[in-house]
Write a protein that holds these residues in place. Structure first.
Motif, PDB file in Angstrom:
ATOM      1  N   ALA A 141       0.831  -1.201   0.000  1.00 31.57           N
ATOM      2  CA  ALA A 141       0.000   0.000   0.000  1.00 31.57           C
ATOM      3  C   ALA A 141       0.871   1.259   0.000  1.00 31.57           C
ATOM      4  O   ALA A 141       0.557   2.252  -0.664  1.00 31.57           O
ATOM      5  N   ALA A 142       1.981   1.240   0.757  1.00 32.98           N
ATOM      6  CA  ALA A 142       2.889   2.398   0.809  1.00 32.98           C
ATOM      7  C   ALA A 142       3.510   2.651  -0.567  1.00 32.98           C
ATOM      8  O   ALA A 142       3.583   3.790  -1.043  1.00 32.98           O
ATOM      9  N   PHE A 143       3.974   1.570  -1.205  1.00 33.25           N
ATOM     10  CA  PHE A 143       4.557   1.723  -2.538  1.00 33.25           C
ATOM     11  C   PHE A 143       3.504   2.177  -3.559  1.00 33.25           C
ATOM     12  O   PHE A 143       3.785   2.992  -4.435  1.00 33.25           O
ATOM     13  N   LEU A 144       2.295   1.652  -3.414  1.00 33.67           N
ATOM     14  CA  LEU A 144       1.226   2.041  -4.346  1.00 33.67           C
ATOM     15  C   LEU A 144       0.850   3.504  -4.181  1.00 33.67           C
ATOM     16  O   LEU A 144       0.467   4.159  -5.152  1.00 33.67           O
ATOM     17  N   TYR A 145       0.965   4.030  -2.948  1.00 37.40           N
ATOM     18  CA  TYR A 145       0.678   5.440  -2.719  1.00 37.40           C
ATOM     19  C   TYR A 145       1.654   6.313  -3.512  1.00 37.40           C
ATOM     20  O   TYR A 145       1.252   7.274  -4.163  1.00 37.40           O
ATOM     21  N   LYS A 146       2.944   5.944  -3.464  1.00 38.47           N
ATOM     22  CA  LYS A 146       3.955   6.685  -4.235  1.00 38.47           C
ATOM     23  C   LYS A 146       3.688   6.559  -5.738  1.00 38.47           C
ATOM     24  O   LYS A 146       3.791   7.529  -6.490  1.00 38.47           O
ATOM     25  N   LEU A 147       3.346   5.362  -6.134  1.00 34.66           N
ATOM     26  CA  LEU A 147       3.056   5.115  -7.545  1.00 34.66           C
ATOM     27  C   LEU A 147       1.819   5.892  -7.997  1.00 34.66           C
ATOM     28  O   LEU A 147       1.766   6.406  -9.114  1.00 34.66           O
ATOM     29  N   GLU A 148       0.850   6.027  -7.101  1.00 34.58           N
ATOM     30  CA  GLU A 148      -0.378   6.755  -7.422  1.00 34.58           C
ATOM     31  C   GLU A 148      -0.095   8.237  -7.670  1.00 34.58           C
ATOM     32  O   GLU A 148      -0.675   8.857  -8.557  1.00 34.58           O
ATOM     33  N   LYS A 149       0.825   8.819  -6.893  1.00 35.68           N
ATOM     34  CA  LYS A 149       1.214  10.227  -7.092  1.00 35.68           C
ATOM     35  C   LYS A 149       1.827  10.420  -8.483  1.00 35.68           C
ATOM     36  O   LYS A 149       1.497  11.357  -9.204  1.00 35.68           O
ATOM     37  N   GLN A 150       2.728   9.509  -8.833  1.00 38.30           N
ATOM     38  CA  GLN A 150       3.367   9.591 -10.152  1.00 38.30           C
ATOM     39  C   GLN A 150       2.339   9.403 -11.272  1.00 38.30           C
ATOM     40  O   GLN A 150       2.415  10.054 -12.314  1.00 38.30           O
ATOM     41  N   THR A 151       1.376   8.535 -11.049  1.00 37.80           N
ATOM     42  CA  THR A 151       0.333   8.295 -12.043  1.00 37.80           C
ATOM     43  C   THR A 151      -0.521   9.540 -12.233  1.00 37.80           C
ATOM     44  O   THR A 151      -0.908   9.877 -13.356  1.00 37.80           O
ATOM     45  N   ALA A 152      -0.820  10.253 -11.141  1.00 35.45           N
ATOM     46  CA  ALA A 152      -1.600  11.492 -11.237  1.00 35.45           C
ATOM     47  C   ALA A 152      -0.841  12.532 -12.059  1.00 35.45           C
ATOM     48  O   ALA A 152      -1.432  13.233 -12.901  1.00 35.45           O
ATOM     49  N   GLU A 153       0.462  12.657 -11.835  1.00 35.11           N
ATOM     50  CA  GLU A 153       1.284  13.582 -12.623  1.00 35.11           C
ATOM     51  C   GLU A 153       1.275  13.195 -14.107  1.00 35.11           C
ATOM     52  O   GLU A 153       1.183  14.048 -14.983  1.00 35.11           O
ATOM     53  N   MET A 154       1.365  11.890 -14.351  1.00 37.63           N
ATOM     54  CA  MET A 154       1.371  11.417 -15.730  1.00 37.63           C
ATOM     55  C   MET A 154       0.019  11.677 -16.405  1.00 37.63           C
ATOM     56  O   MET A 154      -0.044  12.028 -17.584  1.00 37.63           O
ATOM     57  N   ALA A 155      -1.068  11.550 -15.658  1.00 38.92           N
ATOM     58  CA  ALA A 155      -2.397  11.831 -16.205  1.00 38.92           C
ATOM     59  C   ALA A 155      -2.534  13.308 -16.568  1.00 38.92           C
ATOM     60  O   ALA A 155      -3.108  13.651 -17.617  1.00 38.92           O
ATOM     61  N   MET A 156      -2.001  14.192 -15.711  1.00 40.19           N
ATOM     62  CA  MET A 156      -2.032  15.627 -16.027  1.00 40.19           C
ATOM     63  C   MET A 156      -1.218  15.919 -17.279  1.00 40.19           C
ATOM     64  O   MET A 156      -1.623  16.705 -18.134  1.00 40.19           O
ATOM     65  N   LEU A 157      -0.071  15.284 -17.388  1.00 39.72           N
ATOM     66  CA  LEU A 157       0.774  15.445 -18.562  1.00 39.72           C
ATOM     67  C   LEU A 157       0.055  14.951 -19.822  1.00 39.72           C
ATOM     68  O   LEU A 157       0.112  15.588 -20.873  1.00 39.72           O
ATOM     69  N   CYS A 158      -0.653  13.841 -19.695  1.00 40.00           N
ATOM     70  CA  CYS A 158      -1.403  13.298 -20.828  1.00 40.00           C
ATOM     71  C   CYS A 158      -2.498  14.273 -21.270  1.00 40.00           C
ATOM     72  O   CYS A 158      -2.713  14.473 -22.475  1.00 40.00           O
ATOM     73  N   GLN A 159      -3.190  14.882 -20.319  1.00 42.55           N
ATOM     74  CA  GLN A 159      -4.228  15.866 -20.656  1.00 42.55           C
ATOM     75  C   GLN A 159      -3.625  17.063 -21.384  1.00 42.55           C
ATOM     76  O   GLN A 159      -4.200  17.585 -22.345  1.00 42.55           O
ATOM     77  N   LYS A 160      -2.446  17.487 -20.940  1.00 41.25           N
ATOM     78  CA  LYS A 160      -1.764  18.602 -21.588  1.00 41.25           C
ATOM     79  C   LYS A 160      -1.380  18.235 -23.025  1.00 41.25           C
ATOM     80  O   LYS A 160      -1.514  19.040 -23.953  1.00 41.25           O
ATOM     81  N   ILE A 161      -0.922  17.010 -23.222  1.00 41.44           N
ATOM     82  CA  ILE A 161      -0.544  16.532 -24.560  1.00 41.44           C
ATOM     83  C   ILE A 161      -1.765  16.494 -25.473  1.00 41.44           C
ATOM     84  O   ILE A 161      -1.696  16.921 -26.632  1.00 41.44           O
ATOM     85  N   ILE A 162      -2.880  16.029 -24.949  1.00 34.09           N
ATOM     86  CA  ILE A 162      -4.111  15.987 -25.750  1.00 34.09           C
ATOM     87  C   ILE A 162      -4.536  17.399 -26.141  1.00 34.09           C
ATOM     88  O   ILE A 162      -4.930  17.651 -27.281  1.00 34.09           O
ATOM     89  N   GLN A 163      -4.412  18.345 -25.225  1.00 30.79           N
ATOM     90  CA  GLN A 163      -4.764  19.735 -25.512  1.00 30.79           C
ATOM     91  C   GLN A 163      -3.859  20.319 -26.601  1.00 30.79           C
ATOM     92  O   GLN A 163      -4.332  20.963 -27.535  1.00 30.79           O
ATOM     93  N   ILE A 164      -2.563  20.066 -26.505  1.00 27.94           N
ATOM     94  CA  ILE A 164      -1.614  20.563 -27.509  1.00 27.94           C
ATOM     95  C   ILE A 164      -1.911  19.943 -28.873  1.00 27.94           C
ATOM     96  O   ILE A 164      -1.882  20.624 -29.898  1.00 27.94           O
ATOM     97  N   THR A 165      -2.239  18.648 -28.874  1.00 29.81           N
ATOM     98  CA  THR A 165      -2.558  17.968 -30.127  1.00 29.81           C
ATOM     99  C   THR A 165      -3.806  18.564 -30.774  1.00 29.81           C
ATOM    100  O   THR A 165      -3.844  18.794 -31.983  1.00 29.81           O
ATOM    101  N   GLU A 166      -4.828  18.842 -29.970  1.00 29.67           N
ATOM    102  CA  GLU A 166      -6.048  19.441 -30.508  1.00 29.67           C
ATOM    103  C   GLU A 166      -5.790  20.834 -31.056  1.00 29.67           C
ATOM    104  O   GLU A 166      -6.327  21.209 -32.104  1.00 29.67           O
TER     105      GLU A 166
END
Length: 145
Positions: free
Chosen positions: A109-134
């Motif tokens: 659970a502790a490791f997944l918490y750290k991984l979840e933070k990184q995943t949230a950052e990656m999701a924000m980055l993905c949204q930014k990429i989609i916006q730039i592509t559009e």
């Protein structure tokens, strides 16, 4: 003997055209007109200038293909990025499976918490990429009416 004389002798070479182009026309162009003609010819992709000029004169359909290197490069990079993004998702699933297999619930659970933070950052980055592509599509890829 008459039989041999009646046969046509094969001369070899290519066959004669049924409707050969025998009429010739000459015209002169200024430097500016010549540059425009050559640029149109290059974008048309036709094999020779004579056929290109004939198609222009007699209003046959002329295709002009313009390849934008920047757009092609953007598309190739976006495609490679998408494949990398998919591989990250596959790795993510493998890591979660390994965490629960090799560690206790608390440590996993502790490791997944750290991984979840990184995943949230990656999701924000993905949204930014989609916006730039559009934005890129709206500016450069859509045909303007």
């Amino acid at each position: 003997m008459n039989e041999n004389n009646n046969k046509k002798q094969n001369k070899g070479g290519r066959r004669a055209k049924t409707d050969p182009s025998i009429h010739r026309h000459v015209f002169r162009l200024t430097d500016e007109e010549n540059a425009k003609l050559l640029s149109l010819f290059e974008t048309s992709g036709m094999p020779n200038k004579a056929k290109f000029i004939i198609s222009l004169l007699f209003s046959k359909e002329m295709k002009s293909v313009k390849i934008d290197k920047g757009t092609v490069d953007f598309y190739m990079r976006l495609t490679s990025f998408h494949s990398q993004f998919r591989s990250v998702g596959v790795n993510y699933n493998q890591i979660v499976k390994l965490l629960y297999k090799n560690f206790s619930e608390k440590k996993a659970a502790a490791f997944l918490y750290k991984l979840e933070k990184q995943t949230a950052e990656m999701a924000m980055l993905c949204q930014k990429i989609i916006q730039i592509t559009e934005e890129f599509e709206a500016k450069h890829l859509k045909k303007q009416s």
